[in-house]
Design a protein around this motif. Structure first.
Motif, PDB file in Angstrom:
ATOM      1  N   LYS A  18      -4.002  -8.420   3.391  1.00  0.00           N
ATOM      2  CA  LYS A  18      -4.971  -8.094   1.797  1.00  0.00           C
ATOM      3  C   LYS A  18      -6.138  -9.198   2.640  1.00  0.00           C
ATOM      4  O   LYS A  18      -6.900  -8.964   3.066  1.00  0.00           O
ATOM      5  CB  LYS A  18      -3.987  -9.040   1.234  1.00  0.00           C
TER       6      LYS A  18
ATOM      7  N   GLN B   5       1.194  -1.129   0.279  1.00  0.00           N
ATOM      8  CA  GLN B   5      -0.124   0.128  -0.194  1.00  0.00           C
ATOM      9  C   GLN B   5       0.842   0.890  -0.133  1.00  0.00           C
ATOM     10  O   GLN B   5       2.559   1.006   0.692  1.00  0.00           O
ATOM     11  CB  GLN B   5      -0.958  -0.001   1.095  1.00  0.00           C
ATOM     12  N   CYS B   6       0.455   2.398  -0.646  1.00  0.00           N
ATOM     13  CA  CYS B   6       1.552   3.711  -1.067  1.00  0.00           C
ATOM     14  C   CYS B   6       1.144   4.122   0.048  1.00  0.00           C
ATOM     15  O   CYS B   6       0.089   4.229   0.370  1.00  0.00           O
ATOM     16  CB  CYS B   6       1.026   3.484  -2.036  1.00  0.00           C
TER      17      CYS B   6
ATOM     18  N   CYS C  95       5.357   2.923  -5.213  1.00  0.00           N
ATOM     19  CA  CYS C  95       3.897   3.572  -6.092  1.00  0.00           C
ATOM     20  C   CYS C  95       4.047   4.265  -7.317  1.00  0.00           C
ATOM     21  O   CYS C  95       4.978   4.501  -7.719  1.00  0.00           O
ATOM     22  CB  CYS C  95       2.852   4.402  -4.963  1.00  0.00           C
TER      23      CYS C  95
ATOM     24  N   VAL D  77       1.970   5.305  -8.818  1.00  0.00           N
ATOM     25  CA  VAL D  77       0.760   6.318  -9.659  1.00  0.00           C
ATOM     26  C   VAL D  77       1.244   7.799  -9.339  1.00  0.00           C
ATOM     27  O   VAL D  77       1.739   8.233 -10.041  1.00  0.00           O
ATOM     28  CB  VAL D  77      -0.584   6.033  -8.812  1.00  0.00           C
ATOM     29  N   CYS D  78       2.070   7.120  -8.157  1.00  0.00           N
ATOM     30  CA  CYS D  78       2.484   9.090  -6.984  1.00  0.00           C
ATOM     31  C   CYS D  78       3.778   8.483  -7.039  1.00  0.00           C
ATOM     32  O   CYS D  78       4.582   9.989  -6.445  1.00  0.00           O
ATOM     33  CB  CYS D  78       1.896   9.447  -5.562  1.00  0.00           C
TER      34      CYS D  78
ATOM     35  N   CYS E 246      -0.751   8.299  -1.668  1.00  0.00           N
ATOM     36  CA  CYS E 246      -1.803   7.640  -2.016  1.00  0.00           C
ATOM     37  C   CYS E 246      -2.750   7.180  -1.507  1.00  0.00           C
ATOM     38  O   CYS E 246      -4.398   6.333  -2.135  1.00  0.00           O
ATOM     39  CB  CYS E 246      -2.313   7.934  -3.631  1.00  0.00           C
ATOM     40  N   LYS E 247      -2.958   6.022  -0.853  1.00  0.00           N
ATOM     41  CA  LYS E 247      -2.912   4.664   0.209  1.00  0.00           C
ATOM     42  C   LYS E 247      -3.761   3.797  -1.180  1.00  0.00           C
ATOM     43  O   LYS E 247      -4.111   2.919  -0.736  1.00  0.00           O
ATOM     44  CB  LYS E 247      -4.151   5.012   0.247  1.00  0.00           C
ATOM     45  N   ARG E 248      -3.526   3.509  -2.888  1.00  0.00           N
ATOM     46  CA  ARG E 248      -3.458   2.748  -3.898  1.00  0.00           C
ATOM     47  C   ARG E 248      -2.912   1.603  -3.567  1.00  0.00           C
ATOM     48  O   ARG E 248      -2.186   1.457  -2.735  1.00  0.00           O
ATOM     49  CB  ARG E 248      -3.625   3.093  -5.118  1.00  0.00           C
ATOM     50  N   ARG E 249      -3.358   0.192  -3.495  1.00  0.00           N
ATOM     51  CA  ARG E 249      -3.011  -0.650  -3.089  1.00  0.00           C
ATOM     52  C   ARG E 249      -2.468  -1.657  -3.778  1.00  0.00           C
ATOM     53  O   ARG E 249      -2.954  -1.459  -5.474  1.00  0.00           O
ATOM     54  CB  ARG E 249      -3.630  -2.043  -1.987  1.00  0.00           C
ATOM     55  N   PHE E 250      -1.283  -2.235  -4.586  1.00  0.00           N
ATOM     56  CA  PHE E 250      -0.784  -3.071  -5.403  1.00  0.00           C
ATOM     57  C   PHE E 250      -0.179  -4.321  -4.913  1.00  0.00           C
ATOM     58  O   PHE E 250      -0.108  -4.280  -3.728  1.00  0.00           O
ATOM     59  CB  PHE E 250       0.218  -2.378  -5.478  1.00  0.00           C
TER      60      PHE E 250
ATOM     61  N   MET F 283       5.860   2.659  -0.460  1.00  0.00           N
ATOM     62  CA  MET F 283       4.812   1.756  -0.047  1.00  0.00           C
ATOM     63  C   MET F 283       5.152   0.899   0.830  1.00  0.00           C
ATOM     64  O   MET F 283       6.404   0.339   0.823  1.00  0.00           O
ATOM     65  CB  MET F 283       4.407   1.037  -1.353  1.00  0.00           C
TER      66      MET F 283
END
Length: 163
Positions: free
Chosen positions: A153, A127-128, A141, A143-144, A131-135, A148
């Motif tokens: 999960k 998790q970033c 990250c 994206v940003c 931006c809190k997005r998960r991969f 991470m």
């Protein structure tokens, strides 16, 4: 029954009855004289892991995302436990939660040396922190560009305690 021993068994000073096997890299980790003595008193067999099974362990560790936590020695001990579990009743003795998590996914019974046993098999992802997005994986990250961190999960199944 064969007991495959991680370094934690010898470090805690716990002694097991019966056949105990470990790998050369575990022996190399034992810096403390009392841990080495414990190992010698149990007449432990030291055997190298099979390379083909190390690959299988790495693949399974990738599924649970424990691969980032497992050292080369951890992979070795899991491969040795997998080898024995395919031909006779085997228990892997370790306090390491990532090893336990992966072992259970491989169908290997586990027993803690001194700590508690894991209750659930966990799945991890990244998790970033920005931006809190998960991969599924990575350190930065996409994206940003922020670092991470590893986060849970979910869990696969409850783990039954050994009697």
């Amino acid at each position: 029954m064969i007991q495959i021993a991680d370094a934690s068994l010898f470090i805690t000073g716990k002694r097991l009855e019966g056949s105990v096997v470990t790998v050369p890299s575990v022996v190399e980790e034992l810096k403390d004289e009392s841990a080495r003595t414990t190992m010698e008193l149990m007449d432990v067999r030291v055997e190298p892991p099979l390379q083909s099974l190390k690959k299988e362990v790495r693949l399974k560790a990738g599924v649970t995302r424990d691969s980032e936590e497992l050292s080369g020695t951890d992979i070795d001990i899991l491969a040795k436990a997998l080898e024995y579990s395919r031909r006779e009743e085997t228990i892997l003795v370790t306090d390491d939660f990532a090893i336990q998590n992966t072992a259970i996914q491989l169908g290997i019974r586990v027993m803690p040396a001194a700590q508690r046993k894991i209750k659930d098999v966990l799945l991890w992802q990244k998790q970033c922190i920005g931006c809190k997005r998960r991969f599924p994986e990575g350190d930065v990250c996409p994206v940003c560009g922020t670092q991470m961190k590893k986060v849970r999960k979910g869990k696969i199944t409850s783990v039954k305690r050994l009697g």
